[in-house]
Scaffold this motif. Sequence first.
Motif, PDB file in Angstrom:
ATOM      1  N   GLU A 109       0.832  -1.212   0.000  1.00 25.36           N
ATOM      2  CA  GLU A 109       0.000   0.000   0.000  1.00 25.36           C
ATOM      3  C   GLU A 109       0.865   1.259   0.000  1.00 25.36           C
ATOM      4  OE1 GLU A 109      -3.662  -2.038   2.600  1.00 25.36           O
ATOM      5  OE2 GLU A 109      -2.276  -0.619   3.524  1.00 25.36           O
ATOM      6  N   LEU A 110       1.951   1.241   0.764  1.00 28.90           N
ATOM      7  CA  LEU A 110       2.826   2.410   0.854  1.00 28.90           C
ATOM      8  C   LEU A 110       3.519   2.702  -0.472  1.00 28.90           C
ATOM      9  CD1 LEU A 110       4.270   1.650   4.381  1.00 28.90           C
ATOM     10  CD2 LEU A 110       3.035   3.735   3.775  1.00 28.90           C
ATOM     11  N   VAL A 111       3.943   1.653  -1.163  1.00 31.05           N
ATOM     12  CA  VAL A 111       4.583   1.842  -2.466  1.00 31.05           C
ATOM     13  C   VAL A 111       3.551   2.287  -3.504  1.00 31.05           C
ATOM     14  CG1 VAL A 111       5.765   0.666  -4.365  1.00 31.05           C
ATOM     15  CG2 VAL A 111       6.503   0.287  -2.019  1.00 31.05           C
ATOM     16  N   GLN A 112       2.405   1.638  -3.504  1.00 33.80           N
ATOM     17  CA  GLN A 112       1.387   1.983  -4.492  1.00 33.80           C
ATOM     18  C   GLN A 112       0.844   3.393  -4.298  1.00 33.80           C
ATOM     19  OE1 GLN A 112      -1.381  -1.332  -4.003  1.00 33.80           O
ATOM     20  NE2 GLN A 112      -0.579  -2.311  -5.845  1.00 33.80           N
ATOM     21  N   SER A 113       0.895   3.903  -3.079  1.00 30.35           N
ATOM     22  CA  SER A 113       0.414   5.262  -2.822  1.00 30.35           C
ATOM     23  C   SER A 113       1.509   6.305  -3.019  1.00 30.35           C
ATOM     24  CB  SER A 113      -0.135   5.362  -1.396  1.00 30.35           C
ATOM     25  OG  SER A 113       0.897   5.176  -0.444  1.00 30.35           O
ATOM     26  N   GLY A 114       2.722   5.843  -3.369  1.00 34.16           N
ATOM     27  CA  GLY A 114       3.803   6.774  -3.637  1.00 34.16           C
ATOM     28  C   GLY A 114       4.611   7.198  -2.432  1.00 34.16           C
ATOM     29  N   ARG A 115       4.398   6.561  -1.273  1.00 33.52           N
ATOM     30  CA  ARG A 115       5.154   6.940  -0.074  1.00 33.52           C
ATOM     31  C   ARG A 115       6.570   6.376  -0.085  1.00 33.52           C
ATOM     32  NH1 ARG A 115       2.188   8.663   4.310  1.00 33.52           N
ATOM     33  NH2 ARG A 115       4.212   9.531   4.937  1.00 33.52           N
ATOM     34  N   ALA A 116       6.789   5.257  -0.792  1.00 36.27           N
ATOM     35  CA  ALA A 116       8.108   4.626  -0.848  1.00 36.27           C
ATOM     36  C   ALA A 116       8.321   4.027  -2.228  1.00 36.27           C
ATOM     37  CB  ALA A 116       8.242   3.557   0.231  1.00 36.27           C
ATOM     38  N   GLN A 117       9.590   3.731  -2.551  1.00 31.05           N
ATOM     39  CA  GLN A 117       9.909   3.243  -3.894  1.00 31.05           C
ATOM     40  C   GLN A 117      10.056   1.731  -3.982  1.00 31.05           C
ATOM     41  OE1 GLN A 117      13.221   6.341  -4.444  1.00 31.05           O
ATOM     42  NE2 GLN A 117      12.708   5.765  -6.521  1.00 31.05           N
ATOM     43  N   VAL A 118      10.830   1.144  -3.078  1.00 33.16           N
ATOM     44  CA  VAL A 118      11.186  -0.277  -3.178  1.00 33.16           C
ATOM     45  C   VAL A 118      10.907  -0.970  -1.856  1.00 33.16           C
ATOM     46  CG1 VAL A 118      12.995  -1.940  -3.773  1.00 33.16           C
ATOM     47  CG2 VAL A 118      13.029   0.353  -4.791  1.00 33.16           C
ATOM     48  N   ILE A 119      10.357  -2.174  -1.922  1.00 31.27           N
ATOM     49  CA  ILE A 119      10.121  -2.998  -0.740  1.00 31.27           C
ATOM     50  C   ILE A 119      11.308  -3.931  -0.522  1.00 31.27           C
ATOM     51  CG2 ILE A 119       8.665  -4.784   0.299  1.00 31.27           C
ATOM     52  CD1 ILE A 119       6.332  -3.700  -1.327  1.00 31.27           C
ATOM     53  N   VAL A 120      11.752  -4.022   0.731  1.00 31.94           N
ATOM     54  CA  VAL A 120      12.735  -5.025   1.140  1.00 31.94           C
ATOM     55  C   VAL A 120      12.053  -5.892   2.187  1.00 31.94           C
ATOM     56  CG1 VAL A 120      15.009  -5.475   2.139  1.00 31.94           C
ATOM     57  CG2 VAL A 120      14.642  -3.411   0.742  1.00 31.94           C
ATOM     58  N   THR A 121      12.058  -7.206   1.975  1.00 31.93           N
ATOM     59  CA  THR A 121      11.337  -8.082   2.897  1.00 31.93           C
ATOM     60  C   THR A 121      12.288  -8.928   3.732  1.00 31.93           C
ATOM     61  OG1 THR A 121      11.098  -9.783   1.172  1.00 31.93           O
ATOM     62  CG2 THR A 121       9.277  -8.241   1.457  1.00 31.93           C
ATOM     63  N   ALA A 122      12.008  -8.982   5.030  1.00 37.07           N
ATOM     64  CA  ALA A 122      12.667  -9.935   5.916  1.00 37.07           C
ATOM     65  C   ALA A 122      11.923 -11.266   5.799  1.00 37.07           C
ATOM     66  CB  ALA A 122      12.647  -9.415   7.351  1.00 37.07           C
ATOM     67  N   PRO A 123      12.530 -12.370   6.224  1.00 37.81           N
ATOM     68  CA  PRO A 123      11.937 -13.688   5.955  1.00 37.81           C
ATOM     69  C   PRO A 123      10.648 -13.961   6.730  1.00 37.81           C
ATOM     70  CG  PRO A 123      13.836 -13.911   7.380  1.00 37.81           C
ATOM     71  CD  PRO A 123      13.830 -12.482   6.914  1.00 37.81           C
ATOM     72  N   LEU A 124       9.726 -14.632   6.062  1.00 42.53           N
ATOM     73  CA  LEU A 124       8.532 -15.141   6.732  1.00 42.53           C
ATOM     74  C   LEU A 124       8.561 -16.672   6.676  1.00 42.53           C
ATOM     75  CD1 LEU A 124       6.727 -16.081   4.130  1.00 42.53           C
ATOM     76  CD2 LEU A 124       5.889 -13.750   4.176  1.00 42.53           C
ATOM     77  N   ASN A 125       7.665 -17.287   7.415  1.00 42.93           N
ATOM     78  CA  ASN A 125       7.591 -18.748   7.467  1.00 42.93           C
ATOM     79  C   ASN A 125       6.325 -19.202   6.770  1.00 42.93           C
ATOM     80  OD1 ASN A 125       6.510 -21.325   8.987  1.00 42.93           O
ATOM     81  ND2 ASN A 125       8.737 -21.336   9.202  1.00 42.93           N
ATOM     82  N   LYS A 126       6.456 -20.055   5.773  1.00 43.74           N
ATOM     83  CA  LYS A 126       5.283 -20.456   4.976  1.00 43.74           C
ATOM     84  C   LYS A 126       4.280 -21.261   5.786  1.00 43.74           C
ATOM     85  CE  LYS A 126       7.995 -20.418   0.717  1.00 43.74           C
ATOM     86  NZ  LYS A 126       9.261 -20.038   1.414  1.00 43.74           N
ATOM     87  N   ALA A 127       4.757 -22.088   6.716  1.00 46.92           N
ATOM     88  CA  ALA A 127       3.826 -22.857   7.549  1.00 46.92           C
ATOM     89  C   ALA A 127       3.006 -21.925   8.444  1.00 46.92           C
ATOM     90  CB  ALA A 127       4.591 -23.869   8.395  1.00 46.92           C
ATOM     91  N   ALA A 128       3.660 -20.908   9.000  1.00 46.42           N
ATOM     92  CA  ALA A 128       2.948 -19.928   9.826  1.00 46.42           C
ATOM     93  C   ALA A 128       1.970 -19.131   8.978  1.00 46.42           C
ATOM     94  CB  ALA A 128       3.948 -18.996  10.518  1.00 46.42           C
ATOM     95  N   LEU A 129       2.401 -18.771   7.778  1.00 47.09           N
ATOM     96  CA  LEU A 129       1.541 -18.023   6.861  1.00 47.09           C
ATOM     97  C   LEU A 129       0.283 -18.822   6.551  1.00 47.09           C
ATOM     98  CD1 LEU A 129       1.757 -15.341   5.155  1.00 47.09           C
ATOM     99  CD2 LEU A 129       2.549 -16.779   3.276  1.00 47.09           C
TER     100      LEU A 129
END
Length: 335
Positions: free
Chosen positions: A112-132
């Motif tokens: 949402e922040l990127v699409q609204s123009g507040r930021a340019q690039v997303i950097v993601t820390a790891p998530l766990n697929k089982a938890a997801l």
Amino acid sequence: MSKITLVPDYELVITMGDPAGIGPEIICRALGDMTERERDSLLLVGDAAIYRRAAALVGAAFDFAPLEEARPGDGRVAVAEVDALEAQSMPDGCISAAGGDLAFRCVRRAVELVQSGRAQVIVTAPLNKAALHAAGHHYDGHTGMLAALTGAPSSFMLLASERLSTLHVSTHVSLREAIERVSEARIAATVEVGHEHLVKMGISQPRIAVAGLNPHCGEGGIFGDEDERIIAPAVRQLQQHGFDVIGPISADSVFYRATRGEFDLVVAQYHDQGHIPVKLIAFDTTVNVSLGLPILRTSVDHGTAFDIAWQGRADATNMTAAIAYARRLATGSRS
């Protein structure tokens, strides 16, 4: 009338990942090695209380401020708050639905922040697929999730490192399904998006190799006919359209040739075919980059490491590399 280009408030927006994993810790370690000006150019997404705990763990000498209150130069890192609604249900180093849900909500907020123009690039820390999945978010990982959140028809996973970069025809599917996904159209789309990305990164004429699917590219049909029947025609079609691409080349040699400088990119046919050689060569510095999306995103190329989470032992080298690559993408998007 000249076009007005709006400058985003932040160059990067970084998601927390699963709070029970090493995400908060490696983010704070990476930020601790930055100048205040560099920290002012990025925005964190997640629960500020969790970030404060991680900062204390790694001895980081900065505080955090809500997005609405943060000001450049005040010594605080901006946080777009996504509250940990069930903090007691997210024990350190454990899979939990609450942790998976928080990780998902952080990614959604970053989009949402990127699409609204507040930021340019997303950097993601790891998530766990089982938890997801336990939280009801049934994605194959960040790449599929981002495609769904942005409405992209497809996406591609690039693993970028100094010596070897690979782009995948398929990723998080079974090997049986990966074979079924090998098609002329998907191979062409993979090469085209890889070529476009490398041009944006400053390589004017990218040299791309397409790996074979079967041992020895099928050995004339003895070990399977997909290489001759599907991959070779796709490569010929791409060549006719002006791409500097060759293949199929047997997977037992193409990656070695790329590390020797013969190719800028190898298109791998499935997850492990591309991941294993890159991680063997550059496990700590390989960056995961999502291509084919209407937004820009990089990520660490490792998991949540629940076994060492919240012990002060996590290495932030890969997060630092992901942030550095994201800054290059941000610069390219402004040029």
